[in-house]
Design a protein around this motif. Structure first.
Motif, short mmCIF file in Angstrom:
data_model
loop_
_atom_site.label_atom_id
_atom_site.label_comp_id
_atom_site.label_asym_id
_atom_site.label_seq_id
_atom_site.Cartn_x
_atom_site.Cartn_y
_atom_site.Cartn_z
N ALA A 3 19.19 -52.76 -34.92
CA ALA A 3 20.34 -52.61 -34.03
C ALA A 3 21.23 -53.84 -34.16
O ALA A 3 20.73 -54.97 -34.20
N GLU A 4 22.53 -53.61 -34.25
CA GLU A 4 23.51 -54.68 -34.24
C GLU A 4 24.13 -54.69 -32.84
O GLU A 4 24.64 -53.66 -32.39
N VAL A 5 24.05 -55.83 -32.18
CA VAL A 5 24.46 -55.93 -30.79
C VAL A 5 25.41 -57.10 -30.62
O VAL A 5 25.17 -58.19 -31.16
N SER A 6 26.47 -56.89 -29.87
CA SER A 6 27.39 -57.96 -29.51
C SER A 6 27.34 -58.12 -27.99
O SER A 6 27.45 -57.14 -27.25
N LEU A 7 27.15 -59.36 -27.55
CA LEU A 7 27.02 -59.64 -26.12
C LEU A 7 27.99 -60.73 -25.69
O LEU A 7 28.37 -61.59 -26.49
#
Length: 116
Positions: free
Chosen positions: A60-64
């Motif tokens: 999973a590629e996640v931006s926070l």
């Protein structure tokens, strides 16, 4: 000070549906942490591992967006991403109090791991 980070999480397991659901659950758990806002996520379809009979891998590629450096360190130690990239800000200034709090949180987590 808000921080923007990009992360990659990897999971291997079986069956493929479980791998994808586990990643989805992980991302939702992270997004529910205090001081964390989910900006975007992309969960990739599981792929069969060629050298295995029935194992699958996905990521999973996640931006926070994080409220603090403490949230940043918490994400690293609590969820152990495969990759993490601090996008913004480009420069960060710390007070000695801030650095002491981060160091103590790090030591506390290391003691917890040692106890296990």
């Amino acid at each position: 000070m808000k921080l923007q980070v990009n992360l990659i999480f990897e999971i291997m397991g079986r069956p493929a549906e479980h791998v994808k659901q586990s990643l989805t659950n992980l991302v939702m758990k992270i997004a529910s942490d205090k001081g964390v806002r989910l900006v975007s996520k992309e969960i990739h379809e599981p792929v069969k591992i060629e050298t295995s009979k029935d194992l699958f891998s996905s990521f999973a590629e996640v931006s926070l967006e994080l409220d603090s450096i403490a949230n940043y360190l918490q994400i690293i130690f609590k969820y152990m991403p495969a990759h993490i990239e601090l996008v913004r800000p480009e420069e960060i200034a710390f007070t000695n109090r801030d650095l002491n709090e981060m160091a103590n949180a790090l030591v506390q987590k290391m003691h917890q791991y040692d106890a296990i």
